[in-house]
Write an enzyme that holds these catalytic residues in place. Structure first.
Site, short mmCIF file in Angstrom:
data_model
loop_
_atom_site.label_atom_id
_atom_site.label_comp_id
_atom_site.label_asym_id
_atom_site.label_seq_id
_atom_site.Cartn_x
_atom_site.Cartn_y
_atom_site.Cartn_z
N CYS A 50 -27.49 1.80 71.12
CA CYS A 50 -28.08 1.51 72.43
C CYS A 50 -28.01 0.03 72.76
O CYS A 50 -28.06 -0.35 73.94
CB CYS A 50 -29.52 2.00 72.49
N HIS A 99 -19.25 -12.10 61.60
CA HIS A 99 -20.04 -11.38 62.61
C HIS A 99 -20.45 -10.00 62.09
O HIS A 99 -21.61 -9.60 62.23
CB HIS A 99 -19.23 -11.23 63.90
#
Length: 451
Positions: A50, A99
């Site tokens: 989400c 990352h």
């Protein structure tokens, strides 16, 4: 080969953009096969939650890989590139690995230290692996990402402290009562924050819920969610004697619980403590309640102070986590550079030998009639010269491969000697079994699924 990530998250894109670029679990396999149909992409994994959508790929060239991923998003999501391009971020090589490790360790999450993201990364890798969309590079990279995610949670306290008002209330309640098992909570007012706090208390052992609200029907509705009991507002104080924890958020312009009321209740409870959580503005509970023996009152500012202190603590733990991640990134880059340097050196030797053979043959033809011994001497001489010239560059290339920026030296070697022809490998020639035992290792990295 290059590792590239193209993505967007809560940090770069609003929810109305994120939802357009999300991938449901039931469509992931189809989406990944669609992704790898593009010419320059060799491996792929899609992380879609989400709060983020990130596409990780192994590609031949960075620019062409990024271009293919952008085109995939346009084609598969049926969107114009201009409608989402400004929300995207791009990482490649060391930055891409760094990352991913930060994502798995929850350092890039909306709430730093949350536990769900590690399970979501695990699920994304599992889906891609089972769809045969990963190979040696991503099998190693994502297993290491899952490992560092676990290590951060076990070797730091990044997920141990409360960073929301409702969780802070639970943390304080545990300081008043060593054990919340079997305790009763009374909710005064049926607002969202009261409901959320009550839910967290129940998750931590509170067994009974009383709900009182000026609108009785709303009290009944909320009580049913917790299998609790609704109390009429005018009978609230009579039932408060049964409560160990009181949460109040009514929106009333005056105090609904006063010091004298609490004094009477504490007398009836024979001094058994009550923990009051006043999250209303203006306040619902008279601050003088704190002067009653065994009555512990905390308002919204007290809770926020706990949250702020815990956020600072998580930031400190986050710095420890960053150090762990930096070390893991170096290890992975050293490994991937070791994969790169071997074919680069082989291509260099092959090219040098081809040049040597061609030029030696040309020289022998010009020299005319030579006996076999003379030809062998010249051939050996050219071989020695080439080997001596290549020896030091090859030694240095192997040494540099283990360094953090080793891939730059290897790319320079390829560029300087024009070794690109031997670099690309067709997808049809890939070996899915290059790493043995890969399937059996997925279970080693399982985390509870996000709820």
């Amino acid at each position: 080969m290059h590792i590239v990530v193209v993505g967007l998250s809560h940090k770069t894109a609003p929810v109305e953009i994120r939802e357009k670029l999300s991938f449901g679990e039931h469509k992931l396999e189809e989406a990944m096969h669609h992704l790898l149909a593009y010419d320059h992409l060799n491996e792929g994994i899609i992380i879609s939650t989400c709060n983020r959508t990130e596409i990780y790929v192994v590609c031949d060239q960075i620019d062409s890989g990024v271009s293919d991923v952008k085109q995939f998003l346009v084609d598969y999501c049926d969107l114009e590139l201009s409608s989402f391009f400004k929300y995207l971020y791009f990482h490649d090589s060391v930055e891409a690995v760094h990352h991913l490790f930060r994502v798995a360790a929850s350092l890039d999450s909306m709430i730093v230290g949350e536990a769900q993201i590690l399970g979501q990364v695990r699920d994304a890798y599992t889906h891609s692996f089972e769809a045969e969309c990963t190979n040696v590079i991503f099998n190693r990279l994502f297993r290491q990402a899952l490992s560092i995610g676990k290590k951060v949670r076990t070797e730091t306290d990044i997920g141990e402290t409360a960073v929301s008002i409702s969780y802070a209330a639970v943390e304080l309640a545990k300081k008043v009562f060593e054990d919340l098992e079997g305790r009763t909570v009374m909710v005064i007012g049926a607002g969202e924050m009261s409901e959320l706090t009550a839910m967290h208390l129940i998750e931590n052992g509170v067994s009974s819920v009383l709900v009182s609200n000026r609108t009785y029907e709303r009290a009944v509705e909320l009580a049913q969610k917790f299998q609790g009991k609704a109390i009429r507002f005018d009978a609230m104080l009579n039932h408060m004697v049964d409560a160990d924890i009181v949460i109040s958020s009514t929106g009333a312009p005056h105090f609904v619980v006063k010091k004298a009321d609490v004094a009477k209740i504490m007398h009836r409870r024979r001094g058994k403590p009550i923990f009051f959580i006043d999250i209303a503005v203006p306040r619902d509970i008279d601050p003088k309640v704190n002067k009653v023996d065994n009555a512990y009152l905390y308002d919204i500012d007290d809770l926020q102070a706990v949250v702020d202190a815990n956020i600072a603590e998580r930031d400190k733990e986050g710095q420890r986590a960053e150090l762990l991640i930096d070390k893991e990134v170096e290890e992975f880059i050293a490994w991937i550079n070791s994969l790169e340097v071997v074919p680069a050196i082989a291509a260099l030797k092959e090219k040098a030998e081809a040049i040597r053979e061609t030029e030696t043959l040309r020289a022998l033809n010009k020299l005319g009639d030579l006996n076999e011994k003379e030809k062998n001497i010249i051939n050996a001489l050219t071989g020695i010269i080439v080997n001596k010239l290549l020896h030091q560059p090859i030694v240095r290339a192997k040494e540099c491969a283990g360094k953090k920026e080793g891939y730059l030296y290897i790319e320079s070697l390829r560029y300087l000697f024009d070794l690109e022809e031997g670099k690309k490998v067709k997808k049809a020639e890939k070996e899915k079994s290059q790493e043995s035992g890969i399937r059996g290792t997925i279970s080693e990295h399982k985390e509870p699924k996000a709820t």
